[in-house]
Structure formats: C-alpha cells, structure tokens
Design a protein around this motif. Structure first.
Motif, short mmCIF file in Angstrom:
data_model
loop_
_atom_site.label_atom_id
_atom_site.label_comp_id
_atom_site.label_asym_id
_atom_site.label_seq_id
_atom_site.Cartn_x
_atom_site.Cartn_y
_atom_site.Cartn_z
N GLU A 1 23.74 48.00 49.33
CA GLU A 1 22.64 47.07 49.51
C GLU A 1 21.56 47.39 48.48
N PRO A 2 21.05 46.36 47.80
CA PRO A 2 20.03 46.63 46.78
C PRO A 2 18.71 47.06 47.40
N PRO A 3 17.89 47.77 46.63
CA PRO A 3 16.59 48.20 47.15
C PRO A 3 15.65 47.02 47.35
N LEU A 4 14.65 47.19 48.19
CA LEU A 4 13.68 46.13 48.46
C LEU A 4 12.65 45.99 47.36
N SER A 5 12.44 47.04 46.60
CA SER A 5 11.52 46.99 45.47
C SER A 5 12.20 47.70 44.29
N PRO A 6 11.76 47.41 43.07
CA PRO A 6 12.40 48.02 41.89
C PRO A 6 12.46 49.54 41.95
N LEU A 7 13.62 50.08 41.59
CA LEU A 7 13.87 51.52 41.57
C LEU A 7 14.53 51.89 40.25
N ALA A 8 14.05 52.92 39.60
CA ALA A 8 14.69 53.40 38.38
C ALA A 8 16.01 54.07 38.75
N ILE A 9 17.05 53.80 37.95
CA ILE A 9 18.36 54.41 38.22
C ILE A 9 18.99 54.83 36.90
N MET A 10 19.63 56.00 36.93
CA MET A 10 20.38 56.50 35.79
C MET A 10 21.76 56.91 36.31
N ASP A 11 22.78 56.18 35.87
CA ASP A 11 24.16 56.49 36.24
C ASP A 11 24.77 57.30 35.11
N ILE A 12 25.47 58.39 35.45
CA ILE A 12 26.10 59.24 34.43
C ILE A 12 27.56 59.41 34.80
N HIS A 13 28.45 59.08 33.86
CA HIS A 13 29.89 59.24 34.06
C HIS A 13 30.52 59.88 32.84
N GLY A 14 31.45 60.78 33.07
CA GLY A 14 32.25 61.32 31.98
C GLY A 14 33.34 60.32 31.62
N VAL A 15 33.64 60.18 30.32
CA VAL A 15 34.66 59.22 29.92
C VAL A 15 36.05 59.61 30.41
N GLY A 16 36.23 60.87 30.78
CA GLY A 16 37.51 61.31 31.31
C GLY A 16 37.48 61.55 32.81
N ASP A 17 36.57 60.90 33.52
CA ASP A 17 36.47 61.08 34.98
C ASP A 17 37.50 60.22 35.68
N TYR A 18 38.58 60.86 36.13
CA TYR A 18 39.63 60.15 36.85
C TYR A 18 39.44 60.25 38.35
N CYS A 100 13.09 45.06 32.35
CA CYS A 100 13.30 45.28 33.77
C CYS A 100 12.01 45.86 34.35
N GLU A 101 11.76 45.61 35.62
CA GLU A 101 10.60 46.20 36.27
C GLU A 101 10.78 47.70 36.48
N ALA A 102 12.01 48.16 36.53
CA ALA A 102 12.35 49.58 36.57
C ALA A 102 13.67 49.71 35.79
N PRO A 103 13.85 50.77 35.02
CA PRO A 103 15.03 50.87 34.16
C PRO A 103 16.35 51.00 34.93
N VAL A 104 17.38 50.37 34.35
CA VAL A 104 18.76 50.50 34.82
C VAL A 104 19.51 51.10 33.64
N VAL A 105 19.84 52.38 33.74
CA VAL A 105 20.39 53.13 32.61
C VAL A 105 21.78 53.64 32.95
N ARG A 106 22.69 53.47 32.01
CA ARG A 106 24.08 53.94 32.15
C ARG A 106 24.34 54.93 31.03
N CYS A 107 24.80 56.14 31.39
CA CYS A 107 25.06 57.18 30.39
C CYS A 107 26.51 57.63 30.48
N THR A 108 27.05 58.04 29.35
CA THR A 108 28.39 58.61 29.31
C THR A 108 28.35 59.92 28.53
N HIS A 109 29.36 60.73 28.77
CA HIS A 109 29.49 61.99 28.03
C HIS A 109 30.97 62.30 27.88
N GLN A 110 31.26 63.18 26.95
CA GLN A 110 32.64 63.56 26.66
C GLN A 110 33.08 64.61 27.67
#
Length: 155
Positions: A1-18, A100-110
């Motif tokens: 469920e989405p937040p009721l007000s803007p929230l900053a989010i940073m998602d981090i995933h490894g490219v080899g995350d199985y 965006c009213e709050a950042p939506v950031v997606r990060c990857t790493h090796q």
C-alpha cells in the motif's frame, strides 16, 4: 500500500541477487525458462531461490512514484551520490524523475544478495554502506507544510 504522504525511498539490489530478484533477468535456476506463476512473462517472473514470488522492482517503484507525485514520463535518470560511492564496486543510482515531492531512487551494485561495496577482505570498508544511508537521509527535508515526510530504505 502506498504511503499517505510523500516518502523518500532508496531501493538497492545486487545485479546477481537470485534470492530476491529485482527483475526477470535475475530469476533463479529452474525458473529462468519456465515461470511457476501462471500468466507472467519472462521479464516479470521474479521468483527467488526461496520459491517466493517477488513483485518486480520497477512495478514497486512506480507505485512509490505515484505516491510521491512524480511527473510523467517515468524515466530514470542518473542520481549522483557522493564521489566515494558512485562506481565503487559498480554502485550506481538512478532517480525516477527529477520532479518528485520526495525522491524515488533505484541503485544497483556488482554483487548478489549482500551489502553493496563488498570488495576483497583486505579492502573492505564496513562503514561505507552506513555512510551511504546517512548521506541519503541527510539530504531529505520535511516539507514546509505540517504534513509528514518520512524516509524508507529498502536494502
């Protein structure tokens, strides 16, 4: 469920995350060619090594983009972090939109299902991930109105 007000989010995933695949290209072993979830195409078959289905990251972040009032089109652009993080262990971030009213950031790493910035033991900096989180959180500010503005980190 989405937040009721803007929230900053940073998602981090490894490219080899199985284990918790970010997208269909990271699908584990036997599910690579045949998805056990009926009706899903190869790009959306994100079944992990634990046999659980995970919503593809781009779908999850689209919901956050809507909640954070990001303007269309939803195109990712490079989101530069501090110099000590960018490209370290191929760490790279992108933001959903610049308005965006709050950042939506997606990060990857090796890496895989582990922390970013993993390097040979002799070069490990165990505080680098904590420093990244502090760097991101310290950039967020509460809006001038009385509405709440929170942060969520998704490792």
């Amino acid at each position: 469920e989405p937040p009721l007000s803007p929230l900053a989010i940073m998602d981090i995933h490894g490219v080899g995350d199985y284990c918790v695949p970010a997208n269909g290209s990271n699908v584990w072993g036997p599910f690579k060619d045949k998805c056990p979830v009926a009706g899903l195409g190869a790009g959306d078959c994100t079944v992990g090594c634990d046999w659980w289905y995970y919503e593809p990251t781009h779908h999850v972040l689209q919901v956050w983009g809507t909640a954070n009032n990001c303007t269309a089109p939803s195109v990712y652009k490079h989101f530069p972090t501090a110099e000590r993080f960018d490209n370290f262990s191929q760490f790279w971030c992108a933001s959903l939109s610049s308005s965006c009213e709050a950042p939506v950031v997606r990060c990857t790493h090796q890496g895989g299902h582990d922390w970013p910035f993993r390097v040979p033991k002799s070069e490990r900096d165990p505080l680098k991930y904590a420093e990244l989180m502090w760097w991101f959180m310290s950039k967020q500010r509460r809006p001038s109105t009385q509405s709440t503005h929170h942060m969520v980190l998704v490792p």
